[in-house]
Motif scaffolding. Sequence first.
Motif, PDB file in Angstrom:
ATOM      1  N   VAL A  59       0.840  -1.196   0.000  1.00  0.00           N
ATOM      2  CA  VAL A  59       0.000   0.000   0.000  1.00  0.00           C
ATOM      3  C   VAL A  59       0.874   1.244   0.000  1.00  0.00           C
ATOM      4  O   VAL A  59       0.643   2.196  -0.759  1.00  0.00           O
ATOM      5  CB  VAL A  59      -0.952   0.008   1.210  1.00  0.00           C
ATOM      6  N   ALA A  60       1.916   1.243   0.859  1.00  0.00           N
ATOM      7  CA  ALA A  60       2.794   2.407   0.954  1.00  0.00           C
ATOM      8  C   ALA A  60       3.571   2.631  -0.342  1.00  0.00           C
ATOM      9  O   ALA A  60       3.810   3.768  -0.750  1.00  0.00           O
ATOM     10  CB  ALA A  60       3.756   2.230   2.126  1.00  0.00           C
ATOM     11  N   ALA A  61       3.965   1.522  -1.002  1.00  0.00           N
ATOM     12  CA  ALA A  61       4.780   1.647  -2.217  1.00  0.00           C
ATOM     13  C   ALA A  61       3.966   2.135  -3.416  1.00  0.00           C
ATOM     14  O   ALA A  61       4.475   2.891  -4.251  1.00  0.00           O
ATOM     15  CB  ALA A  61       5.427   0.301  -2.541  1.00  0.00           C
ATOM     16  N   ASP A  62       2.697   1.738  -3.492  1.00  0.00           N
ATOM     17  CA  ASP A  62       1.882   2.116  -4.650  1.00  0.00           C
ATOM     18  C   ASP A  62       0.409   2.099  -4.237  1.00  0.00           C
ATOM     19  O   ASP A  62      -0.327   1.148  -4.496  1.00  0.00           O
ATOM     20  CB  ASP A  62       2.133   1.147  -5.807  1.00  0.00           C
ATOM     21  N   ALA A  63       0.005   3.190  -3.584  1.00  0.00           N
ATOM     22  CA  ALA A  63      -1.364   3.255  -3.076  1.00  0.00           C
ATOM     23  C   ALA A  63      -2.414   3.174  -4.184  1.00  0.00           C
ATOM     24  O   ALA A  63      -3.438   2.495  -4.009  1.00  0.00           O
ATOM     25  CB  ALA A  63      -1.552   4.526  -2.255  1.00  0.00           C
ATOM     26  N   PRO A  64      -2.221   3.822  -5.349  1.00  0.00           N
ATOM     27  CA  PRO A  64      -3.235   3.687  -6.401  1.00  0.00           C
ATOM     28  C   PRO A  64      -3.436   2.238  -6.853  1.00  0.00           C
ATOM     29  O   PRO A  64      -4.568   1.795  -7.057  1.00  0.00           O
ATOM     30  CB  PRO A  64      -2.678   4.564  -7.523  1.00  0.00           C
ATOM     31  N   ALA A  65      -2.322   1.495  -7.026  1.00  0.00           N
ATOM     32  CA  ALA A  65      -2.438   0.095  -7.438  1.00  0.00           C
ATOM     33  C   ALA A  65      -3.121  -0.742  -6.358  1.00  0.00           C
ATOM     34  O   ALA A  65      -3.934  -1.627  -6.661  1.00  0.00           O
ATOM     35  CB  ALA A  65      -1.061  -0.477  -7.759  1.00  0.00           C
ATOM     36  N   ALA A  66      -2.783  -0.467  -5.073  1.00  0.00           N
ATOM     37  CA  ALA A  66      -3.418  -1.192  -3.975  1.00  0.00           C
ATOM     38  C   ALA A  66      -4.910  -0.903  -3.931  1.00  0.00           C
ATOM     39  O   ALA A  66      -5.730  -1.803  -3.727  1.00  0.00           O
ATOM     40  CB  ALA A  66      -2.758  -0.811  -2.654  1.00  0.00           C
ATOM     41  N   LYS A  67      -5.261   0.370  -4.156  1.00  0.00           N
ATOM     42  CA  LYS A  67      -6.681   0.735  -4.174  1.00  0.00           C
ATOM     43  C   LYS A  67      -7.409  -0.007  -5.289  1.00  0.00           C
ATOM     44  O   LYS A  67      -8.524  -0.531  -5.103  1.00  0.00           O
ATOM     45  CB  LYS A  67      -6.811   2.243  -4.344  1.00  0.00           C
ATOM     46  N   ARG A 123      -2.871   3.289   9.080  1.00  0.00           N
ATOM     47  CA  ARG A 123      -2.041   3.931   8.056  1.00  0.00           C
ATOM     48  C   ARG A 123      -2.489   3.518   6.658  1.00  0.00           C
ATOM     49  O   ARG A 123      -2.599   4.344   5.745  1.00  0.00           O
ATOM     50  CB  ARG A 123      -0.566   3.568   8.283  1.00  0.00           C
ATOM     51  N   ALA A 124      -2.751   2.210   6.487  1.00  0.00           N
ATOM     52  CA  ALA A 124      -3.189   1.733   5.172  1.00  0.00           C
ATOM     53  C   ALA A 124      -4.547   2.310   4.808  1.00  0.00           C
ATOM     54  O   ALA A 124      -4.783   2.712   3.654  1.00  0.00           O
ATOM     55  CB  ALA A 124      -3.234   0.208   5.162  1.00  0.00           C
ATOM     56  N   ALA A 125      -5.451   2.372   5.782  1.00  0.00           N
ATOM     57  CA  ALA A 125      -6.785   2.907   5.515  1.00  0.00           C
ATOM     58  C   ALA A 125      -6.703   4.382   5.128  1.00  0.00           C
ATOM     59  O   ALA A 125      -7.439   4.840   4.237  1.00  0.00           O
ATOM     60  CB  ALA A 125      -7.679   2.731   6.737  1.00  0.00           C
ATOM     61  N   GLU A 126      -5.806   5.120   5.761  1.00  0.00           N
ATOM     62  CA  GLU A 126      -5.642   6.533   5.410  1.00  0.00           C
ATOM     63  C   GLU A 126      -5.142   6.668   3.969  1.00  0.00           C
ATOM     64  O   GLU A 126      -5.655   7.493   3.195  1.00  0.00           O
ATOM     65  CB  GLU A 126      -4.668   7.205   6.370  1.00  0.00           C
ATOM     66  N   ALA A 127      -4.153   5.848   3.598  1.00  0.00           N
ATOM     67  CA  ALA A 127      -3.614   5.915   2.236  1.00  0.00           C
ATOM     68  C   ALA A 127      -4.677   5.538   1.205  1.00  0.00           C
ATOM     69  O   ALA A 127      -4.786   6.169   0.137  1.00  0.00           O
ATOM     70  CB  ALA A 127      -2.408   4.997   2.113  1.00  0.00           C
ATOM     71  N   LEU A 128      -5.472   4.519   1.517  1.00  0.00           N
ATOM     72  CA  LEU A 128      -6.505   4.089   0.567  1.00  0.00           C
ATOM     73  C   LEU A 128      -7.646   5.100   0.501  1.00  0.00           C
ATOM     74  O   LEU A 128      -8.238   5.319  -0.567  1.00  0.00           O
ATOM     75  CB  LEU A 128      -7.029   2.712   0.965  1.00  0.00           C
ATOM     76  N   THR A 129      -7.959   5.736   1.637  1.00  0.00           N
ATOM     77  CA  THR A 129      -8.996   6.769   1.648  1.00  0.00           C
ATOM     78  C   THR A 129      -8.586   7.949   0.781  1.00  0.00           C
ATOM     79  O   THR A 129      -9.412   8.531   0.058  1.00  0.00           O
ATOM     80  CB  THR A 129      -9.282   7.229   3.086  1.00  0.00           C
ATOM     81  N   GLU A 130      -7.319   8.287   0.846  1.00  0.00           N
ATOM     82  CA  GLU A 130      -6.818   9.387   0.012  1.00  0.00           C
ATOM     83  C   GLU A 130      -6.958   9.072  -1.476  1.00  0.00           C
ATOM     84  O   GLU A 130      -7.026   9.986  -2.313  1.00  0.00           O
ATOM     85  CB  GLU A 130      -5.356   9.674   0.351  1.00  0.00           C
ATOM     86  N   GLN A 131      -7.025   7.778  -1.808  1.00  0.00           N
ATOM     87  CA  GLN A 131      -7.211   7.370  -3.203  1.00  0.00           C
ATOM     88  C   GLN A 131      -8.683   7.258  -3.576  1.00  0.00           C
ATOM     89  O   GLN A 131      -9.017   6.816  -4.674  1.00  0.00           O
ATOM     90  CB  GLN A 131      -6.506   6.029  -3.449  1.00  0.00           C
ATOM     91  N   GLY A 132      -9.550   7.625  -2.629  1.00  0.00           N
ATOM     92  CA  GLY A 132     -10.979   7.622  -2.928  1.00  0.00           C
ATOM     93  C   GLY A 132     -11.717   6.358  -2.529  1.00  0.00           C
ATOM     94  O   GLY A 132     -12.886   6.191  -2.879  1.00  0.00           O
ATOM     95  N   LEU A 133     -11.054   5.458  -1.800  1.00  0.00           N
ATOM     96  CA  LEU A 133     -11.712   4.219  -1.372  1.00  0.00           C
ATOM     97  C   LEU A 133     -12.338   4.423   0.008  1.00  0.00           C
ATOM     98  O   LEU A 133     -11.660   4.810   0.952  1.00  0.00           O
ATOM     99  CB  LEU A 133     -10.699   3.072  -1.314  1.00  0.00           C
ATOM    100  N   GLU A 134     -13.610   4.147   0.136  1.00  0.00           N
ATOM    101  CA  GLU A 134     -14.263   4.214   1.443  1.00  0.00           C
ATOM    102  C   GLU A 134     -13.943   2.944   2.220  1.00  0.00           C
ATOM    103  O   GLU A 134     -14.211   1.837   1.745  1.00  0.00           O
ATOM    104  CB  GLU A 134     -15.780   4.365   1.280  1.00  0.00           C
ATOM    105  N   CYS A 135     -13.352   3.108   3.401  1.00  0.00           N
ATOM    106  CA  CYS A 135     -12.951   1.939   4.187  1.00  0.00           C
ATOM    107  C   CYS A 135     -12.887   2.321   5.660  1.00  0.00           C
ATOM    108  O   CYS A 135     -12.917   3.503   6.017  1.00  0.00           O
ATOM    109  CB  CYS A 135     -11.606   1.392   3.712  1.00  0.00           C
ATOM    110  N   ALA A 136     -12.768   1.314   6.522  1.00  0.00           N
ATOM    111  CA  ALA A 136     -12.651   1.524   7.960  1.00  0.00           C
ATOM    112  C   ALA A 136     -11.595   0.586   8.507  1.00  0.00           C
ATOM    113  O   ALA A 136     -11.436  -0.550   8.036  1.00  0.00           O
ATOM    114  CB  ALA A 136     -13.986   1.283   8.658  1.00  0.00           C
ATOM    115  N   SER A 137     -10.870   1.044   9.520  1.00  0.00           N
ATOM    116  CA  SER A 137      -9.846   0.237  10.186  1.00  0.00           C
ATOM    117  C   SER A 137     -10.453  -0.447  11.404  1.00  0.00           C
ATOM    118  O   SER A 137     -11.279   0.137  12.113  1.00  0.00           O
ATOM    119  CB  SER A 137      -8.685   1.135  10.611  1.00  0.00           C
ATOM    120  N   VAL A 138     -10.044  -1.696  11.656  1.00  0.00           N
ATOM    121  CA  VAL A 138     -10.532  -2.448  12.817  1.00  0.00           C
ATOM    122  C   VAL A 138      -9.641  -2.125  14.005  1.00  0.00           C
ATOM    123  O   VAL A 138      -8.450  -2.464  14.020  1.00  0.00           O
ATOM    124  CB  VAL A 138     -10.547  -3.961  12.540  1.00  0.00           C
TER     125      VAL A 138
END
Length: 385
Positions: A52-60, A85-100
Amino acid sequence: MTVEEITPQQLESEIVRSLDVALVDVRPAAEVRCWKIDTNGLPFINVPEDAVAADAPAAKDAVATFARDGAKVRIICNRGRSSLRAAEALTEQGLECASVSGGMIAWSRLLAPRRLDIGSGTTVIQFMREARGCLSYLVAADRDALVVDPAPAVEPYVAAARSLGARITHVLDTHVHADHLSGARSLAEREGAELHLSSTSLERGIQYAERVRPVEDGDRIEVGTAEICVLALPGHTSDNIGVLLDGRAVICGDSLVSDSVARPDLEVGDERAPEAARTLHDTLHRRILPLRDETILLPCHYPGGRREAPVAPTLAEVKRSVRFLALGRDEFAELSVADLPPRPVNYLNIIAVNLGAESGPDVGGLEVGANSCAARSPADRGVIS
């Protein structure tokens, strides 16, 4: 950026109700292979935090591809930090998500109660700790209750006793556990209950001996009108004990489970494991197997995962399914120490804490990984069939 968090209880409720949820585990792949959540058929994908950290758009894109349209994406890790941290990066890419929150460690402390009928007036509730394959018990009669092998999160036992109109008067650990932290001391203190271990447990160096009322083979524990008899069951450890309930069911610690027998090396190490295995063979054939075939076996471990019904086979069923029980003493000792699974993660530290060593604020982090307190079946290894 603020990221939504949900509790492990909320995640479990979503999984049990088969809601439209997709789970993303951001732990390293090797950790996920060893220990992960049973999602009950819901989508699950492993996308390590590094990816996720290396390529957040691809992970999203990877998460969006595997998650159904409209699915609620949940992110989990070991402790709830990497997932944030991962949820924040994915949220910045426009993915709606929540961390447990609390991650796998917090989720692993959830207990699922299952009431079972042993054919007497005594009430037995089995608590499944699905993440770690641990089983614990509340035994109630009249207005008294005994809890056996409580997990660290003790509130479910208190709530169950109250729902029955009972008070927890006795708490018992079947042995000094190596794979999970014990909640026995905290539960006994909270409820003002008597705390029981075997006298052999005290010989292992229990540092809170003044708080323990030791029990011996043949002792009775007074819980209302229930007939509860202590059984010495050494082998898995020198101090392993169990309790016979109304002559109808046996809680046997870790000595025998529904699909295998206990591993004998966690207390004594490799060199003395064959000797402990011979002791376990004697225990099984002299103390447990002579009980009536219709006796219900209540093990303290199972393979883990979500179960609708209690784990409560009869001894007749166990005799048919556990191939170790057909072996002679020497062959049993040889095969039960051969090809053992890895020892539980952090087991020496867990033993130390359960003996009473000082515990730091992060002691709960010791409980990671799946349960591995049973020997591998000879049939599973192709040794006998």
